[in-house]
Design an enzyme around this catalytic site. Sequence first.
Site, PDB file in Angstrom:
ATOM      1  N   LYS A   1       6.275  -7.860   5.284  1.00 54.94           N
ATOM      2  CA  LYS A   1       5.388  -7.196   4.690  1.00 54.94           C
ATOM      3  C   LYS A   1       4.836  -7.859   3.448  1.00 54.94           C
ATOM      4  O   LYS A   1       5.602  -8.018   2.410  1.00 54.94           O
ATOM      5  CB  LYS A   1       5.799  -5.764   4.618  1.00 54.94           C
TER       6      LYS A   1
ATOM      7  N   ASP B   1      -0.038  -1.858  -3.491  1.00 53.47           N
ATOM      8  CA  ASP B   1      -0.376  -0.587  -2.646  1.00 53.47           C
ATOM      9  C   ASP B   1      -0.595   0.480  -3.324  1.00 53.47           C
ATOM     10  O   ASP B   1       0.162   1.139  -3.868  1.00 53.47           O
ATOM     11  CB  ASP B   1       0.911  -0.631  -1.662  1.00 53.47           C
TER      12      ASP B   1
ATOM     13  N   LYS C   1      -1.643   7.221  -3.660  1.00 52.81           N
ATOM     14  CA  LYS C   1      -0.437   7.864  -4.234  1.00 52.81           C
ATOM     15  C   LYS C   1      -0.670   8.298  -5.334  1.00 52.81           C
ATOM     16  O   LYS C   1      -1.965   8.253  -6.053  1.00 52.81           O
ATOM     17  CB  LYS C   1       0.369   6.481  -4.477  1.00 52.81           C
TER      18      LYS C   1
ATOM     19  N   ASP D   1      -2.014   5.114   3.580  1.00 57.12           N
ATOM     20  CA  ASP D   1      -0.923   4.701   3.013  1.00 57.12           C
ATOM     21  C   ASP D   1       0.345   4.121   3.849  1.00 57.12           C
ATOM     22  O   ASP D   1       1.254   3.868   3.597  1.00 57.12           O
ATOM     23  CB  ASP D   1      -0.492   5.710   2.219  1.00 57.12           C
TER      24      ASP D   1
ATOM     25  N   GLU E   1      -0.098   1.616   5.458  1.00 58.81           N
ATOM     26  CA  GLU E   1      -0.834   0.456   5.902  1.00 58.81           C
ATOM     27  C   GLU E   1       0.263  -0.632   6.243  1.00 58.81           C
ATOM     28  O   GLU E   1      -0.279  -1.580   7.005  1.00 58.81           O
ATOM     29  CB  GLU E   1      -1.528   0.107   4.601  1.00 58.81           C
TER      30      GLU E   1
ATOM     31  N   ARG F   1       2.521  -0.890   8.527  1.00 66.21           N
ATOM     32  CA  ARG F   1       2.632  -0.852   9.942  1.00 66.21           C
ATOM     33  C   ARG F   1       1.559  -1.589  10.608  1.00 66.21           C
ATOM     34  O   ARG F   1       1.641  -2.234  11.629  1.00 66.21           O
ATOM     35  CB  ARG F   1       3.321   0.398  10.540  1.00 66.21           C
TER      36      ARG F   1
END
Length: 483
Positions: A252, A257, A264, A334, A336, A338
Amino acid sequence: MFFYIKNIREEDCACDVLILPFIEGNTEYYSHLNSSIQKLIMKIFSKEFNGKHRELFLTHAPDNIKPERILFVGLGKKDDISAEKIRQAGGDSLTFLRDKAIKNLALSTNLIYFLKQKPTDFIEGALLGLYTFKKYVKEKEDKSLTAITIISKDKKELRDDLKWVKAVSSSVNFSRDLINTPANDMTPKHLSLIALSLKNKKTSVKILDKKDVQKLGMGAYLAVVRGSNEPPKFIVIKYKGSQKQPIVLIGKSITFDSGGLSIKSAEGMEKMKYDMAGGAAVLGVLKAVSLLKIPVHLIGILPATENLPDGSATKPGDVVKTINGKTIEIINTDAEGRLTLADAIGYAKRYNPRYIIDIATLTGACSIALGNEAIAMMGNDKSLMNKIKKSGERTYERVWEMPIFDEYKEYIKSDIADLKNSGGKSGSLVSSAFFLSEFAGKTPWVHLDIAGTAWQEKDKPCIPRGATGVGVRLILDLLKELK
């Protein structure tokens, strides 16, 4: 740092500090030493040191020997001593001595060999524990160690082990550097340039840009890309050290993020530069594999992008199509990682891999379940998972297997698409892995969730605060067994 192997007596080794490891409450293993050292040992043991795990005591050496000082290092109780305890002793000892501006060290190995342990575990712990990240600090103190002498017979096994731990530790620290670098300097483009720097005769690198992945139909990956102005880079690295079926590692690689529109909270968001720790681990593995010339066919895939909110960002409720044709309803932007991994796994299958292993800071639920002590592992290949468990025990990058029962499919069932990317908080650690299993299909696959272990808030003996580089040593040990 220079390393020397010398078959000499401890008292004859000229150095700033001689390191003597001890079992708790026991001095008998140094009866071969100079009588003045034995007297010093008895004096220190009776008053100031007992050999407890992580106990250190530095003192001046007797005048009639060549070492200037002696560091007493506690290993703990004899029955509890392990490779990891030796590593921790190495990390503790050398960071302690570095901070005292010591330059030249020697390690006595008699006791370590008697305990059927390896002195190179001590060296590995030292190299991992000495790591610092000072790239952005203007005034840098030079407290680096210059040389370590291993007092031992010069054996091929020792030289081979030393070569291994030097390459592995260097690669772990390389990964730590990538993760610790702030997101303004570690964009998808920067990550692709790092990957390109690994090219050599056996290693090729291909970078797919946005147009390339659009042609391939990677709608899930592109859904994450949409909110960022930084161009995505889908990075593919091939190391051809063998003619066997490839092992594919997928990391990943979200270089920052924010959570996207499912944003978040501000508290702690600065740490979300670490969301590419899986990709950094894959790069670290590939660097080490090349240095060590491991006979393995390895492919690394890093679907790199940022996850940010703006007017063109993916919205909760959107539906996208993946590379294998499955559709996903995006419930939470969030979740994301996967999405990027789903298309990466789909892409990986074109290589007819022997195994696919993905490594990702995937879920906050992993930290809640296992804290900072273990990697969550799920997959469809029991044999591979058992091998990873054994590698985890050897490296102390421990894994804990979690289930992916068929019933978890209900958690990610969508009313309007084939799947949804989030089933809510309940069972989120395992339902996220089940989501990925839908793309792995029958290909032997293991998912490693490193959300809890990729970053540490407090110093540990072999892991300074910040990025840990977890996964590099684990996977390299596995590859050594699989080759």
